[in-house]
Write a protein that holds these residues in place. Structure first.
Motif, short mmCIF file in Angstrom:
data_model
loop_
_atom_site.label_atom_id
_atom_site.label_comp_id
_atom_site.label_asym_id
_atom_site.label_seq_id
_atom_site.Cartn_x
_atom_site.Cartn_y
_atom_site.Cartn_z
N ALA A 74 39.51 -13.10 -35.02
CA ALA A 74 40.43 -13.39 -36.12
C ALA A 74 39.69 -13.81 -37.38
O ALA A 74 40.31 -14.18 -38.37
CB ALA A 74 41.41 -14.49 -35.70
N ARG A 75 38.36 -13.75 -37.35
CA ARG A 75 37.58 -14.11 -38.54
C ARG A 75 37.56 -12.90 -39.49
O ARG A 75 37.02 -11.84 -39.15
CB ARG A 75 36.16 -14.53 -38.17
N VAL A 132 32.12 -12.73 -50.38
CA VAL A 132 33.29 -13.58 -50.11
C VAL A 132 33.09 -14.30 -48.77
O VAL A 132 32.32 -13.85 -47.91
CB VAL A 132 34.59 -12.77 -50.08
N ALA A 133 33.79 -15.40 -48.60
CA ALA A 133 33.70 -16.17 -47.37
C ALA A 133 34.49 -15.51 -46.24
O ALA A 133 35.34 -14.65 -46.47
CB ALA A 133 34.22 -17.59 -47.61
N VAL A 134 34.18 -15.91 -45.03
CA VAL A 134 34.85 -15.39 -43.83
C VAL A 134 35.36 -16.58 -43.03
O VAL A 134 34.63 -17.55 -42.81
CB VAL A 134 33.88 -14.55 -42.97
N ASP A 135 36.62 -16.49 -42.61
CA ASP A 135 37.17 -17.59 -41.81
C ASP A 135 38.33 -17.04 -40.97
O ASP A 135 38.73 -15.88 -41.14
CB ASP A 135 37.67 -18.72 -42.71
N HIS A 136 38.86 -17.87 -40.08
CA HIS A 136 39.99 -17.46 -39.28
C HIS A 136 41.19 -17.18 -40.19
O HIS A 136 41.57 -18.02 -40.99
CB HIS A 136 40.36 -18.55 -38.25
N ASP A 137 41.73 -16.01 -40.04
CA ASP A 137 42.88 -15.58 -40.84
C ASP A 137 44.15 -15.87 -40.05
O ASP A 137 44.30 -15.39 -38.92
CB ASP A 137 42.75 -14.08 -41.14
N PRO A 138 45.09 -16.64 -40.61
CA PRO A 138 46.31 -16.98 -39.86
C PRO A 138 47.07 -15.74 -39.37
O PRO A 138 47.67 -15.77 -38.29
CB PRO A 138 47.14 -17.78 -40.86
N ARG A 139 47.06 -14.67 -40.15
CA ARG A 139 47.75 -13.45 -39.72
C ARG A 139 47.09 -12.86 -38.48
O ARG A 139 47.76 -12.41 -37.54
CB ARG A 139 47.73 -12.42 -40.85
#
Length: 251
Positions: free
Chosen positions: A124-125, A94-101
């Motif tokens: 936050a990634r 799965v991809a990894v990115d900045h999570d708003p939470r």
């Protein structure tokens, strides 16, 4: 057919070149092991791997396939060598990115926008689909993806995260134990102890030599989920030790 429930098992992946170099002592594994043991989860394996994505991916994929849970510690900080989030993403595809939470959690810690710089935002990634693990110490969260729990390497932060995680886990029957001081060298009791072990197969009996001043001695540790079986095995070991002492005195 056994009436014991299926065992709940776990493994730990300790991540960090600083652990492998000896610069930093790993205390997290011991803390996790004790916490799991208290709720009847069997810790089956601990691996220490470098800050290398393929090594992390291999360890996590191997261990999550054969254990109820996997716990990782380390490698989720703000620097370039913190590679755990990307490795877990790769392990699950799965991809990894900045999570708003996660970003919102960090903003609680760093309300000044200038302080929430690019390095701190790395914390936050989060892999897509993961649930966050709250961090009451520094706000930067860990995360859970399926049966893998990803936690910080800093002991105080890891412990705070583990306190959140433990109530979420399946529990097993805790293992009870008893420790007996043999007052004998390990080699002198080995054969007799082996016979006791054969007679009490549901109890694990371990012998652990130590030095008592300038003399060798042995601690015997008995472990079982069946308290009656444990009591019977303990009585048998005590009787064995008593017989050996009487024989030695008579000789």
């Amino acid at each position: 057919m056994s009436d014991q429930p299926a065992p709940v098992t776990a493994a730990i992946v300790v991540i960090g070149d600083e652990i492998l170099s000896g610069r930093t002592r790993d205390t997290n594994s011991n803390h996790i092991a004790l916490a799991l043991g208290a709720i009847g989860v069997d810790l089956m394996e601990v691996r220490v791997v470098s800050d290398d994505q393929p090594a992390i991916v291999e360890a996590v994929n191997a261990l999550r396939a054969r254990n109820t849970y996997v716990f990782t510690t380390g490698g989720i900080g703000p620097t370039h060598d913190d590679k755990t989030a990307d490795a877990i993403g790769a392990a699950f595809g799965v991809a990894v990115d900045h999570d708003p939470r996660a970003v919102a959690m960090l903003r609680e810690r760093f309300p000044n926008p200038a302080d929430l710089n690019e390095g701190r935002l790395r914390m936050a990634r989060i892999p897509f689909g993961a649930d966050l693990i709250a961090n009451s110490v520094s706000k930067a969260p860990g995360f859970r993806l399926e049966n893998v729990f990803v936690m910080a390497g800093v002991p105080s932060i890891m412990r705070a995260m583990l306190d959140v995680v433990i109530p979420e886990l399946k529990t097993g029957v805790p293992v009870a134990s008893a420790t007996l001081r043999a007052d004998a060298k390990e080699g002198d009791i080995a054969m007799a102890l082996g016979e006791v072990q054969k007679a009490h197969p549901s109890v694990s009996i371990g012998s652990y030599p130590f030095t008592d001043g300038d003399r060798f001695n042995t601690n015997l540790v008995l472990r079982s989920r069946d308290e009656r079986a444990l009591a019977n095995a303990k009585a048998a070991v005590e009787a064995m030790l008593s017989d050996m002492r009487s024989g030695a005195a008579a000789g």
